[in-house]
Design a protein around this motif. Structure first.
Motif, short mmCIF file in Angstrom:
data_model
loop_
_atom_site.label_atom_id
_atom_site.label_comp_id
_atom_site.label_asym_id
_atom_site.label_seq_id
_atom_site.Cartn_x
_atom_site.Cartn_y
_atom_site.Cartn_z
N UNK A 189 8.81 -1.38 8.02
CA UNK A 189 8.77 -1.92 6.65
C UNK A 189 9.25 -0.90 5.64
N UNK A 190 8.91 0.37 5.84
CA UNK A 190 9.38 1.42 4.93
C UNK A 190 10.90 1.55 4.99
N UNK A 191 11.48 1.38 6.16
CA UNK A 191 12.94 1.44 6.28
C UNK A 191 13.62 0.30 5.53
N UNK A 192 12.88 -0.79 5.30
CA UNK A 192 13.41 -1.91 4.52
C UNK A 192 12.93 -1.84 3.07
N UNK A 193 12.29 -0.74 2.69
CA UNK A 193 11.78 -0.49 1.34
C UNK A 193 10.72 -1.52 0.93
N UNK A 194 9.99 -2.04 1.89
CA UNK A 194 8.91 -2.98 1.62
C UNK A 194 7.59 -2.21 1.63
N UNK A 195 7.26 -1.58 0.51
CA UNK A 195 6.09 -0.72 0.43
C UNK A 195 4.79 -1.48 0.56
N UNK A 196 4.73 -2.69 0.01
CA UNK A 196 3.50 -3.48 0.07
C UNK A 196 3.18 -3.84 1.51
N UNK A 197 4.18 -4.30 2.25
CA UNK A 197 3.94 -4.67 3.64
C UNK A 197 3.60 -3.43 4.49
N UNK A 198 4.27 -2.33 4.22
CA UNK A 198 3.96 -1.10 4.95
C UNK A 198 2.51 -0.68 4.70
N UNK A 199 2.04 -0.83 3.46
CA UNK A 199 0.65 -0.51 3.14
C UNK A 199 -0.30 -1.44 3.88
N UNK A 200 0.06 -2.71 4.02
CA UNK A 200 -0.78 -3.66 4.73
C UNK A 200 -0.89 -3.33 6.23
N UNK A 201 0.17 -2.77 6.78
CA UNK A 201 0.13 -2.42 8.20
C UNK A 201 -0.70 -1.17 8.46
N UNK A 202 -0.53 -0.13 7.62
CA UNK A 202 -1.32 1.09 7.80
C UNK A 202 -1.37 1.87 6.49
N UNK A 203 -2.48 1.71 5.79
CA UNK A 203 -2.66 2.37 4.49
C UNK A 203 -2.86 3.88 4.61
#
Length: 137
Positions: free
Chosen positions: A67-81
């Protein structure tokens, strides 16, 4: 011309082996996330989760990195804060090590280990279900 380039490359590798290894590990990780996972759908399962049914502190890190590689910070946070807390703290730890602040860096590392353990325990309780690796609805 080619021999000059090779000798310069060898010299650079000898001076900065960590940088070279970091580059190759980063490239391998990028290939794993961007090529291997989408084409094969074969990820590395979490053994702890498979055996116990509980989430470990690392569950969701691969999906968060994707998700971070796609610049989706919200989803990345949901996967592992935990990543969002530990990455800046680890950068601070590296700076403290470089400046040879041994006591402070050891205290920071101890704090990071305690935070990681607490995160791993809390994300398995219903009151802290928001810490579990989930996707957006």
């Amino acid at each position: 011309m080619l021999t000059k380039w090779r000798s310069k490359l060898r010299l650079h590798i000898k001076k900065n082996p960590k940088l070279v290894w970091g580059f190759f590990l980063g490239a391998a990780g990028l290939l794993y996330i961007k090529v291997w996972l989408p084409t094969t759908r074969l990820g590395i399962p979490c053994v702890f989760h498979e055996v116990t049914g509980l989430y470990c502190p690392g569950c969701g890190v691969t999906r968060a990195a994707a998700s971070l590689l796609q610049f989706d910070l919200v989803q990345a946070f949901r996967y592992n804060a935990l990543l969002f807390l530990l990455l800046p703290l680890y950068a601070l730890y590296v700076v403290m090590q470089k400046k040879q602040w041994r006591r402070s860096s050891q205290a920071l590392m101890t704090g990071m280990v305690i935070i990681t353990i607490l995160f791993g325990v809390l994300r398995n309780f219903p009151a802290f279900a928001w810490l579990a690796p989930t996707s957006l609805l």
